[in-house]
Write a protein that holds these residues in place. Structure first.
Motif, PDB file in Angstrom:
ATOM      1  N   PRO A  22       8.644   5.323  -0.578  1.00 53.56           N
ATOM      2  CA  PRO A  22      10.055   5.572  -0.916  1.00 53.56           C
ATOM      3  C   PRO A  22      10.325   7.052  -1.184  1.00 53.56           C
ATOM      4  CG  PRO A  22       8.905   4.652  -2.800  1.00 53.56           C
ATOM      5  CD  PRO A  22       7.883   4.818  -1.720  1.00 53.56           C
ATOM      6  N   SER A  23      10.037   7.893  -0.199  1.00 61.10           N
ATOM      7  CA  SER A  23      10.072   9.344  -0.366  1.00 61.10           C
ATOM      8  C   SER A  23      11.493   9.887  -0.383  1.00 61.10           C
ATOM      9  CB  SER A  23       9.277   9.987   0.771  1.00 61.10           C
ATOM     10  OG  SER A  23       9.224  11.387   0.620  1.00 61.10           O
ATOM     11  N   HIS A  24      11.623  11.106  -0.930  1.00 61.58           N
ATOM     12  CA  HIS A  24      12.918  11.793  -0.965  1.00 61.58           C
ATOM     13  C   HIS A  24      13.176  12.580   0.315  1.00 61.58           C
ATOM     14  CE1 HIS A  24      12.965  11.935  -5.678  1.00 61.58           C
ATOM     15  NE2 HIS A  24      12.701  10.736  -5.196  1.00 61.58           N
ATOM     16  N   ARG A  25      12.105  13.137   0.891  1.00 62.84           N
ATOM     17  CA  ARG A  25      12.253  13.920   2.112  1.00 62.84           C
ATOM     18  C   ARG A  25      10.877  14.147   2.705  1.00 62.84           C
ATOM     19  NH1 ARG A  25      16.728  17.495   3.456  1.00 62.84           N
ATOM     20  NH2 ARG A  25      16.313  18.311   5.543  1.00 62.84           N
ATOM     21  N   GLY A  50       0.809  -1.203   0.000  1.00 62.67           N
ATOM     22  CA  GLY A  50       0.000   0.000   0.000  1.00 62.67           C
ATOM     23  C   GLY A  50       0.847   1.261   0.000  1.00 62.67           C
ATOM     24  N   PHE A  51       0.437   2.212  -0.815  1.00 59.82           N
ATOM     25  CA  PHE A  51       1.058   3.543  -0.861  1.00 59.82           C
ATOM     26  C   PHE A  51      -0.027   4.568  -0.618  1.00 59.82           C
ATOM     27  CE2 PHE A  51       1.710   7.506  -3.137  1.00 59.82           C
ATOM     28  CZ  PHE A  51       3.020   7.856  -2.875  1.00 59.82           C
ATOM     29  N   ALA A  52       0.212   5.516   0.297  1.00 61.70           N
ATOM     30  CA  ALA A  52      -0.731   6.599   0.555  1.00 61.70           C
ATOM     31  C   ALA A  52       0.009   7.920   0.470  1.00 61.70           C
ATOM     32  CB  ALA A  52      -1.382   6.443   1.927  1.00 61.70           C
ATOM     33  N   GLY A  53      -0.435   8.794  -0.401  1.00 62.29           N
ATOM     34  CA  GLY A  53       0.221  10.090  -0.538  1.00 62.29           C
ATOM     35  C   GLY A  53      -0.072  10.712  -1.882  1.00 62.29           C
ATOM     36  N   ARG A  54       0.396  11.938  -2.043  1.00 62.45           N
ATOM     37  CA  ARG A  54       0.270  12.593  -3.337  1.00 62.45           C
ATOM     38  C   ARG A  54       1.163  11.877  -4.360  1.00 62.45           C
ATOM     39  NH1 ARG A  54       1.971  18.485  -2.301  1.00 62.45           N
ATOM     40  NH2 ARG A  54       3.244  17.468  -0.700  1.00 62.45           N
ATOM     41  N   LEU A  55       0.729  11.889  -5.602  1.00 60.56           N
ATOM     42  CA  LEU A  55       1.454  11.170  -6.645  1.00 60.56           C
ATOM     43  C   LEU A  55       2.532  12.093  -7.222  1.00 60.56           C
ATOM     44  CD1 LEU A  55      -1.498   9.273  -8.371  1.00 60.56           C
ATOM     45  CD2 LEU A  55      -0.208   8.731  -6.287  1.00 60.56           C
ATOM     46  N   LEU A  56       3.640  12.142  -6.486  1.00 58.02           N
ATOM     47  CA  LEU A  56       4.757  13.013  -6.814  1.00 58.02           C
ATOM     48  C   LEU A  56       6.034  12.201  -6.936  1.00 58.02           C
ATOM     49  CD1 LEU A  56       4.225  15.815  -4.099  1.00 58.02           C
ATOM     50  CD2 LEU A  56       3.287  15.771  -6.415  1.00 58.02           C
ATOM     51  N   THR A  57       6.924  12.656  -7.797  1.00 56.61           N
ATOM     52  CA  THR A  57       8.252  12.039  -7.861  1.00 56.61           C
ATOM     53  C   THR A  57       8.919  12.080  -6.500  1.00 56.61           C
ATOM     54  OG1 THR A  57       8.532  12.683 -10.175  1.00 56.61           O
ATOM     55  CG2 THR A  57      10.528  12.184  -8.937  1.00 56.61           C
ATOM     56  N   ASP A  58       8.744  13.211  -5.775  1.00 54.30           N
ATOM     57  CA  ASP A  58       9.378  13.362  -4.462  1.00 54.30           C
ATOM     58  C   ASP A  58       8.892  12.342  -3.447  1.00 54.30           C
ATOM     59  OD1 ASP A  58      10.379  15.514  -5.765  1.00 54.30           O
ATOM     60  OD2 ASP A  58       9.514  17.042  -4.454  1.00 54.30           O
ATOM     61  N   LYS A  59       7.690  11.820  -3.649  1.00 54.30           N
ATOM     62  CA  LYS A  59       7.158  10.778  -2.762  1.00 54.30           C
ATOM     63  C   LYS A  59       7.641   9.387  -3.165  1.00 54.30           C
ATOM     64  CE  LYS A  59       4.496  13.464  -0.218  1.00 54.30           C
ATOM     65  NZ  LYS A  59       4.695  13.663   1.231  1.00 54.30           N
ATOM     66  N   GLY A  60       8.391   9.320  -4.271  1.00 48.26           N
ATOM     67  CA  GLY A  60       8.925   8.038  -4.713  1.00 48.26           C
ATOM     68  C   GLY A  60       7.945   7.176  -5.466  1.00 48.26           C
ATOM     69  N   LEU A  70      14.540  -1.376  -3.808  1.00 45.63           N
ATOM     70  CA  LEU A  70      13.192  -1.337  -3.255  1.00 45.63           C
ATOM     71  C   LEU A  70      12.448  -2.633  -3.557  1.00 45.63           C
ATOM     72  CD1 LEU A  70      10.974   0.258  -1.799  1.00 45.63           C
ATOM     73  CD2 LEU A  70      10.353   1.262  -4.024  1.00 45.63           C
ATOM     74  N   ALA A  71      12.595  -3.130  -4.773  1.00 50.01           N
ATOM     75  CA  ALA A  71      11.950  -4.394  -5.131  1.00 50.01           C
ATOM     76  C   ALA A  71      12.470  -5.535  -4.262  1.00 50.01           C
ATOM     77  CB  ALA A  71      12.163  -4.697  -6.614  1.00 50.01           C
ATOM     78  N   ASP A  72      13.761  -5.540  -4.011  1.00 49.30           N
ATOM     79  CA  ASP A  72      14.333  -6.601  -3.160  1.00 49.30           C
ATOM     80  C   ASP A  72      13.766  -6.524  -1.740  1.00 49.30           C
ATOM     81  OD1 ASP A  72      15.853  -7.589  -5.229  1.00 49.30           O
ATOM     82  OD2 ASP A  72      17.709  -6.562  -4.633  1.00 49.30           O
ATOM     83  N   ALA A  73      13.658  -5.317  -1.206  1.00 50.17           N
ATOM     84  CA  ALA A  73      13.109  -5.160   0.147  1.00 50.17           C
ATOM     85  C   ALA A  73      11.650  -5.578   0.197  1.00 50.17           C
ATOM     86  CB  ALA A  73      13.270  -3.709   0.598  1.00 50.17           C
ATOM     87  N   MET A  74      10.885  -5.174  -0.804  1.00 53.99           N
ATOM     88  CA  MET A  74       9.473  -5.550  -0.862  1.00 53.99           C
ATOM     89  C   MET A  74       9.319  -7.076  -0.954  1.00 53.99           C
ATOM     90  SD  MET A  74       8.347  -2.458  -3.450  1.00 53.99           S
ATOM     91  CE  MET A  74       6.685  -3.064  -3.826  1.00 53.99           C
ATOM     92  N   LYS A  75      10.146  -7.693  -1.754  1.00 58.09           N
ATOM     93  CA  LYS A  75      10.080  -9.155  -1.910  1.00 58.09           C
ATOM     94  C   LYS A  75      10.456  -9.862  -0.613  1.00 58.09           C
ATOM     95  CE  LYS A  75      13.146 -11.030  -4.638  1.00 58.09           C
ATOM     96  NZ  LYS A  75      13.827 -11.447  -5.889  1.00 58.09           N
ATOM     97  N   GLU A 121      15.304   6.588  -4.782  1.00 63.30           N
ATOM     98  CA  GLU A 121      15.242   6.349  -6.228  1.00 63.30           C
ATOM     99  C   GLU A 121      16.085   5.130  -6.630  1.00 63.30           C
ATOM    100  OE1 GLU A 121      13.332   7.777  -8.737  1.00 63.30           O
ATOM    101  OE2 GLU A 121      12.256   8.628  -7.021  1.00 63.30           O
ATOM    102  N   SER A 122      15.858   4.026  -5.948  1.00 61.66           N
ATOM    103  CA  SER A 122      16.547   2.771  -6.270  1.00 61.66           C
ATOM    104  C   SER A 122      15.514   1.660  -6.406  1.00 61.66           C
ATOM    105  CB  SER A 122      17.569   2.438  -5.181  1.00 61.66           C
ATOM    106  OG  SER A 122      18.244   1.235  -5.479  1.00 61.66           O
ATOM    107  N   PRO A 123      14.858   1.553  -7.588  1.00 58.24           N
ATOM    108  CA  PRO A 123      13.807   0.547  -7.765  1.00 58.24           C
ATOM    109  C   PRO A 123      14.262  -0.883  -7.521  1.00 58.24           C
ATOM    110  CG  PRO A 123      13.710   2.175  -9.527  1.00 58.24           C
ATOM    111  CD  PRO A 123      14.974   2.438  -8.766  1.00 58.24           C
TER     112      PRO A 123
END
Length: 384
Positions: free
Chosen positions: A283-286, A203-213, A332-337, A327-329
């Protein structure tokens, strides 16, 4: 003799750029102030939150607020409106919510001795983007912020040590900065939830921004689906056209057509998301201190996030979840898995996340800290 008149309640004015932002990020502390005897006023751009604000017994003052607008033409009507509200309300303390409200509200407060709390909840797009426009705006903020934040009646409220250090580096005096972690989460409303049945869902909750990852998250999801994993990604949130980092409508339509992605848009009760998901991902930037991860943690969900300012205060690697670079897909995929394939890890991290919220980040704890700050300001007692 007449009986003594009861003392008038102290008046607290919140200034926020949008009513939904106030309701999402300031409601626990505003409730705590109300319950402590403050008369709470809210000056904000009104969209659909008027009835919710009135239901809390707060007094609403609609003002124009152009989000992202720090240009003189966009800012001047807002500064005038804030000043007019302050003249009418005569607050004992003013709480500016976010960078834009802090700048415009501080400009409105020039010449006034009313104590002002400038809540800098993350330094936002201006400080995370490298575009020419954002670099120019950042330089203006570097010049302006110390001059506004160091005023004798002004104080800065931050949610994490990184923002405290960043503001100090910009020239805001350390004695002007108070650190209170987050805005608090209602641990009575957000209770630990059992895991849902069916395939693992993120689940992801937030605005759909690059900064939110969000783009990195979608890329990580694609990698997992390409490996043959039947994982689902539920996205609760919408684009933010006022923010240059917002995803485009075309991207959203592309995601809508992809296997395993469900776009929920804005949902009224975020617990519906965590009832359907096994793992919370941001996976936010800040951040200041991300509300979405706080609420997910209160629901007992393990977290996957980045080692970014704000995120690291709630997503603690190996304790409440797994942390990856920004910004490391692939990472991130490895952690999610890893979380998806280990019920034991999910249970352990989810339990620890809930405990962290109960121990340090609940609405009760944060509310007491913020009200104590207001009390010191209205009583003339030094903040630090």
């Amino acid at each position: 003799m007449h009986p003594p008149y009861p003392a008038a309640p102290r008046r607290l004015l919140y200034v926020a750029n949008e009513d939904y932002a106030f309701l999402m990020h300031r409601l626990p502390m505003a409730r705590a102030a109300r319950d402590a005897g403050y008369e709470v006023h809210v000056a904000t751009n009104v969209n659909a939150g008027a009835s919710a604000i009135a239901a809390e017994r707060f007094i609403l003052h609609p003002i124009p607020f152009q989000r992202g607008g720090l240009s003189p033409s966009a800012a001047l009507p807002t500064v005038r409106a804030i000043r007019a509200v302050e003249t009418a309300v005569k607050p004992d303390v003013v709480h500016h919510s976010g960078l834009q409200a802090s700048v415009l509200g501080s400009l409105a407060a020039l010449g006034s001795s009313i104590p002002v709390v400038n809540a800098i909840t993350g330094l936002g797009y201006v400080f995370t983007s490298s575009t020419l426009r954002s670099r120019v705006t950042k330089q203006a903020m570097v010049w302006l912020l110390p001059r506004l934040m160091n005023r004798s009646s002004s104080f800065v409220l931050v949610q994490n040590p990184d923002d405290r250090d960043a503001l100090s580096a910009l020239g805001v005096r350390p004695e002007k900065i108070a650190l209170i972690p987050g805005s608090g989460v209602d641990t009575d409303r957000f209770q630990p939830l059992p895991e849902p049945d069916g395939p693992i869902s993120f689940g992801f909750a937030g605005r759909l921004l690059t900064d939110k990852g969000i783009r990195a998250l979608v890329a990580a999801h694609r990698l997992l689906r390409a490996e043959g994993h039947d994982f689902n990604l539920l996205i609760a949130g919408s684009p933010d056209p006022a923010n240059p980092a917002s995803v485009s409508p075309d991207e959203i339509e592309q995601w809508r057509r992809e296997a395993g992605i469900t776009l929920l848009g804005q949902i009224k009760d975020i617990t519906e998301l965590w009832q359907r998901c096994h793992i919370a991902v941001l996976p936010s930037h800040r951040e200041g201190l991300p509300v979405s991860l706080l609420e997910a943690a209160a629901c007992g969900r393990p977290l996957a996030s980045t080692d970014a300012p704000g995120c690291r205060e709630i997503a603690i690697n190996g304790q409440t979840g797994l942390v990856v670079p920004i910004e490391s897909p692939v990472a991130l995929a490895d952690a999610m898995k890893r979380l998806a394939q280990s019920p034991d890890l999910r249970a352990r991290y989810g339990k620890a996340a809930r405990q962290l919220v109960e121990d340090k980040l609940s609405a009760r704890i944060i509310g007491r800290s913020v009200v104590a700050l207001y009390d010191r300001l209205t009583s003339g007692i030094p903040v630090l």
